[in-house]
Design a protein around this motif. Structure first.
Motif, PDB file in Angstrom:
ATOM      1  N   GLY A 227     -53.585  -9.527 -72.337  1.00 15.07           N
ATOM      2  CA  GLY A 227     -53.291  -8.494 -73.311  1.00 15.07           C
ATOM      3  C   GLY A 227     -53.732  -7.112 -72.859  1.00 15.07           C
ATOM      4  N   ARG A 228     -52.909  -6.126 -73.123  1.00 10.20           N
ATOM      5  CA  ARG A 228     -53.095  -4.717 -72.740  1.00 10.20           C
ATOM      6  C   ARG A 228     -52.907  -4.502 -71.247  1.00 10.20           C
ATOM      7  N   GLN A 229     -52.540  -5.569 -70.504  1.00 14.05           N
ATOM      8  CA  GLN A 229     -52.288  -5.449 -69.070  1.00 14.05           C
ATOM      9  C   GLN A 229     -50.852  -5.857 -68.717  1.00 14.05           C
ATOM     10  N   GLU A 230     -49.952  -5.914 -69.694  1.00 14.98           N
ATOM     11  CA  GLU A 230     -48.619  -6.481 -69.477  1.00 14.98           C
ATOM     12  C   GLU A 230     -47.657  -5.472 -68.842  1.00 14.98           C
ATOM     13  N   HIS A 231     -48.096  -4.792 -67.802  1.00 14.93           N
ATOM     14  CA  HIS A 231     -47.285  -3.722 -67.206  1.00 14.93           C
ATOM     15  C   HIS A 231     -46.053  -4.281 -66.502  1.00 14.93           C
ATOM     16  N   ARG A 232     -46.226  -5.332 -65.715  1.00 19.52           N
ATOM     17  CA  ARG A 232     -45.086  -5.911 -65.009  1.00 19.52           C
ATOM     18  C   ARG A 232     -44.083  -6.492 -66.003  1.00 19.52           C
ATOM     19  N   THR A 233     -44.594  -7.265 -66.976  1.00 18.23           N
ATOM     20  CA  THR A 233     -43.722  -7.865 -67.975  1.00 18.23           C
ATOM     21  C   THR A 233     -42.954  -6.800 -68.745  1.00 18.23           C
ATOM     22  N   ALA A 234     -43.657  -5.743 -69.162  1.00 12.51           N
ATOM     23  CA  ALA A 234     -42.999  -4.672 -69.906  1.00 12.51           C
ATOM     24  C   ALA A 234     -41.912  -3.996 -69.070  1.00 12.51           C
TER      25      ALA A 234
END
Length: 408
Positions: free
Chosen positions: A22-29
């Motif tokens: 959570g709060r690290q979903e940069h690649r997924t986003a």
């Protein structure tokens, strides 16, 4: 653009192989945003941190919000899948941990990408569609972070909030429950203090390990002795950290506590009982300092709107491809209700079957089905593994069906 089931499975396997906390979903986003742009959505990233919002307008009509969560858990995967995660991440405390999509949020994200594609290709509806990809559901703060970042002021207020959660029930089953459907959640960090010393001379110390163990044991009486049998309560100590060596009595012990309730009054009583027990055990142990009780996250029960649930049930029944059941109150928790409450909109949030139906072939009664479910790896298990293709196909169709029941 994910036009076929094979393409959706490829997206799912990629997300599963590369989970993010959570709060690290940069690649997924980034993957989500790229697909939505290709589909013709207006896309905004970085909402509430790493959240993504896509909007698609088709003239006058209702605004429908479809929501999926994107974050994974600090769990080491043990599924044996060819696309199993070997990823690690660094927590906010600086600890390196294994990461896995042990709750199925990769299913949710992929299904919503597929539904976004299906609804974009369908020219037969009118209204406005909001597809919301939410961060940090597991931490309990993702929905509120998006609301605080102006989700509805920036993108409009929905007329309904819709979504689903995969569960170890057969593919082809959807669980829709009106009223309180998913439990409220409170996560606490409890620190009890002792006086450390040499392991060979415990009489010169106040042992926080023994104190913490007493707290764990006594907390079990909250459910068994302080609430009625008909009331839904779960109290779980999920972590216990103390000490660095076998021959050293430490100065403190830290417990991680999860509480699930469905009734606000019961929730208040349970929280009060937990605090009373922790403070009482500290006094009984002669602790040199008061214990500390810190709320890590807290969010309310998901209360499904009866009228909205009737509408999605009718839509699912019209499709004729699912068995729609009332699963009863679910003791798992979800912060999707925060979105509905902030919008002042009805919520309909259902369970999506994700287990291989072949596993249930010999079950001939509801009780037998439940026993099979109880024997399967549950959400948050290192062995949780939905049946990818059929689950995605069912989940995409369910989201499209529910959305179209408003947008039509």
């Amino acid at each position: 653009m994910p036009a076929t089931l094979d393409e959706l499975v490829a997206i799912y396997e990629d997300l599963h192989r590369h989970p993010e906390l959570g709060r690290q979903e940069h690649r997924t986003a980034g993957i989500v945003a790229d697909h939505l742009r290709t589909l013709g959505y207006d896309v905004t990233s970085g909402v509430g941190g790493t959240g993504v919002v896509g909007t698609l307008a088709r003239g006058e009509g209702p605004t429908v919000l479809l929501r999926a969560d994107m974050d994974a858990l600090p769990v080491r995967e043990d599924t044996g899948l060819p696309y199993a995660s070997t990823a690690t991440a660094t927590t906010a405390d600086g600890e390196t941990v294994p990461v896995m999509h042990a709750c199925g949020h990769d299913v949710h994200t992929t299904c919503l990408i597929g539904a976004a594609a299906g609804l974009a290709a369908d020219t037969g509806w009118r209204g406005r569609l909001l597809v919301v990809f939410q961060p940090d559901e597991e931490g309990g703060g993702g929905a509120q972070a998006m609301v605080d970042d102006g989700l509805f002021e920036r993108f409009g207020t929905p007329d309904v909030v819709l979504g689903q959660h995969v569960a170890p029930v057969p593919v082809g089953v959807l669980g829709v429950r009106s009223g309180p459907a998913f439990a409220a959640s409170d996560a606490l960090r409890i620190t009890v203090h002792g006086a450390g010393g040499h392991g060979s001379r415990p009489e010169t110390t106040v042992d926080p390990v023994v104190l913490g163990a007493s707290v764990v044991q006594r907390l079990q009486t909250v459910v068994s002795r302080e609430v009625a049998a008909a009331e839904t309560v779960v109290v779980t100590v999920g972590s216990f950290h103390a000490g660095t060596a076998a021959n050293v009595i430490p100065d403190r012990a830290v417990l991680g506590l999860s509480i699930r309730t469905t009734d606000p009054d019961v929730r208040t009583r349970v929280l009060a009982a937990v605090e009373r027990i922790v403070r009482g055990e500290a006094i009984a142990a002669g602790a040199p300092r008061e214990p500390e009780l810190e709320v890590l996250n807290s969010f309310p029960a998901v209360v499904n709107d009866p009228v909205a649930c009737d509408r999605v049930r009718a839509s699912f029944a019209e499709e004729g491809r699912w068995l729609v059941v009332d699963p009863g109150p679910v003791t798992g928790s979800e912060d999707v209700g925060v979105l509905a409450e902030a919008a002042g909109a009805p919520c309909a949030y259902w369970l999506l079957g994700g287990a291989d139906p072949a596993l249930f072939a010999s079950a001939t009664s509801v009780d037998q089905i439940r026993r099979v479910v109880d024997g399967l790896p549950s959400n948050h298990s290192p062995r949780f593994a939905p049946l990818a293709g059929p689950t995605l196909e069912s989940g995409v169709a369910a989201l499209v069906s529910a959305a179209r029941s408003w947008l039509a």
